[in-house]
Design an enzyme around this catalytic site. Sequence first.
Site, PDB file in Angstrom:
ATOM      1  N   HIS A  88      -9.941  60.072  13.175  1.00 18.01           N
ATOM      2  CA  HIS A  88     -10.023  58.636  13.654  1.00 18.01           C
ATOM      3  C   HIS A  88     -10.699  57.711  12.576  1.00 18.01           C
ATOM      4  CE1 HIS A  88     -10.440  56.406  17.748  1.00 18.01           C
ATOM      5  NE2 HIS A  88     -10.185  55.432  16.638  1.00 18.01           N
ATOM      6  N   GLU A 132     -11.863  64.036  20.996  1.00 20.23           N
ATOM      7  CA  GLU A 132     -12.153  63.820  19.801  1.00 20.23           C
ATOM      8  C   GLU A 132     -13.728  64.187  19.428  1.00 20.23           C
ATOM      9  OE1 GLU A 132     -11.385  59.749  18.511  1.00 20.23           O
ATOM     10  OE2 GLU A 132      -9.165  60.110  18.591  1.00 20.23           O
ATOM     11  N   ARG A 187      -4.334  55.661  20.441  1.00 22.54           N
ATOM     12  CA  ARG A 187      -5.289  56.620  21.274  1.00 22.54           C
ATOM     13  C   ARG A 187      -4.708  57.926  21.563  1.00 22.54           C
ATOM     14  NH1 ARG A 187      -8.878  53.705  19.673  1.00 22.54           N
ATOM     15  NH2 ARG A 187     -10.284  52.312  20.801  1.00 22.54           N
TER      16      ARG A 187
HETATM   17  P1  NDP Z   1      -2.785  44.541  20.698  1.00 29.58           P
HETATM   18  O1  NDP Z   1      -3.495  44.303  21.946  1.00 29.58           O
HETATM   19  O2  NDP Z   1      -2.633  43.447  19.643  1.00 29.58           O
HETATM   20  O3  NDP Z   1      -1.524  45.076  20.789  1.00 29.58           O
HETATM   21  C1  NDP Z   1      -1.361  46.455  21.717  1.00 29.58           C
HETATM   22  C2  NDP Z   1       0.190  46.576  21.864  1.00 29.58           C
HETATM   23  O4  NDP Z   1       0.151  47.390  22.817  1.00 29.58           O
HETATM   24  C3  NDP Z   1       0.450  44.956  22.425  1.00 29.58           C
HETATM   25  O5  NDP Z   1       1.330  44.386  21.780  1.00 29.58           O
HETATM   26  C4  NDP Z   1       1.483  45.394  23.927  1.00 29.58           C
HETATM   27  O6  NDP Z   1       2.600  44.996  23.710  1.00 29.58           O
HETATM   28  C5  NDP Z   1       1.307  47.084  23.509  1.00 29.58           C
HETATM   29  N1  NDP Z   1       1.591  47.806  24.815  1.00 29.58           N
HETATM   30  C6  NDP Z   1       1.097  47.774  26.003  1.00 29.58           C
HETATM   31  N2  NDP Z   1       1.588  48.562  26.930  1.00 29.58           N
HETATM   32  C7  NDP Z   1       2.680  48.838  26.229  1.00 29.58           C
HETATM   33  C8  NDP Z   1       3.763  49.869  26.720  1.00 29.58           C
HETATM   34  N3  NDP Z   1       3.865  50.277  27.821  1.00 29.58           N
HETATM   35  N4  NDP Z   1       4.759  50.205  25.502  1.00 29.58           N
HETATM   36  C9  NDP Z   1       4.640  49.617  24.516  1.00 29.58           C
HETATM   37  N5  NDP Z   1       3.799  48.822  24.093  1.00 29.58           N
HETATM   38  C10 NDP Z   1       2.717  48.586  24.914  1.00 29.58           C
HETATM   39  O7  NDP Z   1      -4.013  45.613  20.004  1.00 29.58           O
HETATM   40  P2  NDP Z   1      -4.240  45.931  18.321  1.00 29.58           P
HETATM   41  O8  NDP Z   1      -2.860  46.117  17.778  1.00 29.58           O
HETATM   42  O9  NDP Z   1      -5.250  44.993  17.835  1.00 29.58           O
HETATM   43  O10 NDP Z   1      -4.628  47.572  18.677  1.00 29.58           O
HETATM   44  C11 NDP Z   1      -3.740  48.414  19.291  1.00 29.58           C
HETATM   45  C12 NDP Z   1      -4.655  49.774  19.668  1.00 29.58           C
HETATM   46  O11 NDP Z   1      -5.041  50.266  18.299  1.00 29.58           O
HETATM   47  C13 NDP Z   1      -6.014  49.467  20.096  1.00 29.58           C
HETATM   48  O12 NDP Z   1      -6.130  49.142  21.369  1.00 29.58           O
HETATM   49  C14 NDP Z   1      -6.442  50.994  19.748  1.00 29.58           C
HETATM   50  O13 NDP Z   1      -6.511  51.630  20.731  1.00 29.58           O
HETATM   51  C15 NDP Z   1      -5.866  51.110  18.434  1.00 29.58           C
HETATM   52  N6  NDP Z   1      -6.671  51.310  17.346  1.00 29.58           N
HETATM   53  C16 NDP Z   1      -6.907  52.318  16.671  1.00 29.58           C
HETATM   54  C17 NDP Z   1      -7.472  52.376  15.403  1.00 29.58           C
HETATM   55  C18 NDP Z   1      -7.717  53.844  14.752  1.00 29.58           C
HETATM   56  O14 NDP Z   1      -8.828  53.548  14.245  1.00 29.58           O
HETATM   57  N7  NDP Z   1      -6.997  54.674  14.715  1.00 29.58           N
HETATM   58  C19 NDP Z   1      -8.107  51.259  14.837  1.00 29.58           C
HETATM   59  C20 NDP Z   1      -7.952  50.091  15.522  1.00 29.58           C
HETATM   60  C21 NDP Z   1      -7.342  50.129  17.023  1.00 29.58           C
HETATM   61  P3  NDP Z   1       3.104  44.120  25.166  1.00 29.58           P
HETATM   62  O15 NDP Z   1       2.028  43.303  25.633  1.00 29.58           O
HETATM   63  O16 NDP Z   1       4.382  43.484  24.644  1.00 29.58           O
HETATM   64  O17 NDP Z   1       3.547  45.491  25.983  1.00 29.58           O
HETATM   65  C1  DGY Z   2     -10.732  50.562  17.563  1.00 29.29           C
HETATM   66  O1  DGY Z   2     -11.450  49.658  16.959  1.00 29.29           O
HETATM   67  O2  DGY Z   2     -10.353  50.562  18.765  1.00 29.29           O
HETATM   68  C2  DGY Z   2     -10.587  51.659  16.643  1.00 29.29           C
HETATM   69  O3  DGY Z   2     -10.362  52.922  17.309  1.00 29.29           O
HETATM   70  C3  DGY Z   2     -11.980  52.256  15.823  1.00 29.29           C
HETATM   71  O4  DGY Z   2     -11.936  51.169  14.779  1.00 29.29           O
END
Ligand code: NDP
Ligand code: DGY
Length: 327
Positions: A292, A273, A244
Amino acid sequence: MSARQLMKVFVTRRLPQEGMKLLQKADMCDVLVWDSDEPVPREELLKKVEGAHGLLCLLSDRIDAEVLDAAGPNLKVISTMSVGFDHLAIDEIKKRGIRVGYTPDVLTDATAELTVALLLATARRLPEGIQEVKSGGWSSWKPLWLCGYGLSGSTVGVIGLGRIGLAIARRLKPFGVKRLLYSGRQAKPQAQEVDGEHVPLDTLLCESDFVVVSCSLTPETQELCNKSFFTKMKSTAVFINTSRGAVVNQDDLLQALTGGQIAAAGLDVTMPEPLPTDHPLLRLNNCVVLPHIGSATFSTRGIMAQLSANNLLSGLTGDAMPSELKL
Ligand code: NDP
Ligand code: DGY
């Protein structure tokens, strides 16, 4: 069922057909759609949501106490067509006993793939190269012209080894990555698959050639990537963010890119955005900005729409949702 008993649903955008069809054939609800590719204006959202039992929204809709108040006590389910839920006021939602559906897993591959594409495009300077070809700047093969950084033998640091972070790591390893570091609140057993080393953030920043941000946006990660963060990175390192925009302090990133603190940045997400076309980041050759599009494949968006419709419908009938967010 008479029309009077139908549950009211508001959908804040025109959705891919896979989702629309499911909603249209559901006979227990009356579905009102903001039938546009552009976001519903705030004042329209506040009007249209009134009395709704279900709300299907996108990440560009801020669902806060004002929207919940406008919806009123009927509202029992919010389904967002996204995995990120930082646009939802979770505390308020929880307080009111509203259930939330979201779309994890189904977009992981598409987003990881786009992250790898962005990393390669940024590190190997593809947009600059394409521009030189088109503008006549390509005069001959030159030993150091448009040189960048390669993955082979490199150290990659992933901030947030969640579903997407792990999928990115899996895809990067075969490029010959030597070490895969990751930071986050705790070590993850699944990191073994990519020989991931759980390290403090500072170690990750000092040792990585590529820093990839894939964590969720939380109060703790807001502006995590700031001046002190970029100062710790190598001057030859490439920074990639597909999580984000608010995870990054963009003024500090701009300074780091113009001052030679880091080599380059690739961003799929920004604040705001869209990023205004006169934003200084867009004038830099060493910054690649995408609109995005992490999850933007036809099939992924179709599946996301389907899942969000199914989450909504299950929430309305009080059944288990295919993907419910634990509040
Ligand atoms: P997950 O919940 O699987 O992963 C998020 C990760 O963030 C967790 O592993 C968590 O690890 C980590 N996290 C939280 N706090 C911290 C911190 N302080 N330092 C480091 N890591 C941290 O979600 P997804 O992988 O499915 O998605 C992640 C994000 O990607 C979404 O929330 C969204 O914002 C973004 N996204 C963007 C897209 C795009 O189009 N660009 C598409 C899809 C998603 P832990 O709990 O071990 O701290
Ligand atoms: C999400 O799903 O959070 C992405 O940012 C868009 O797919």
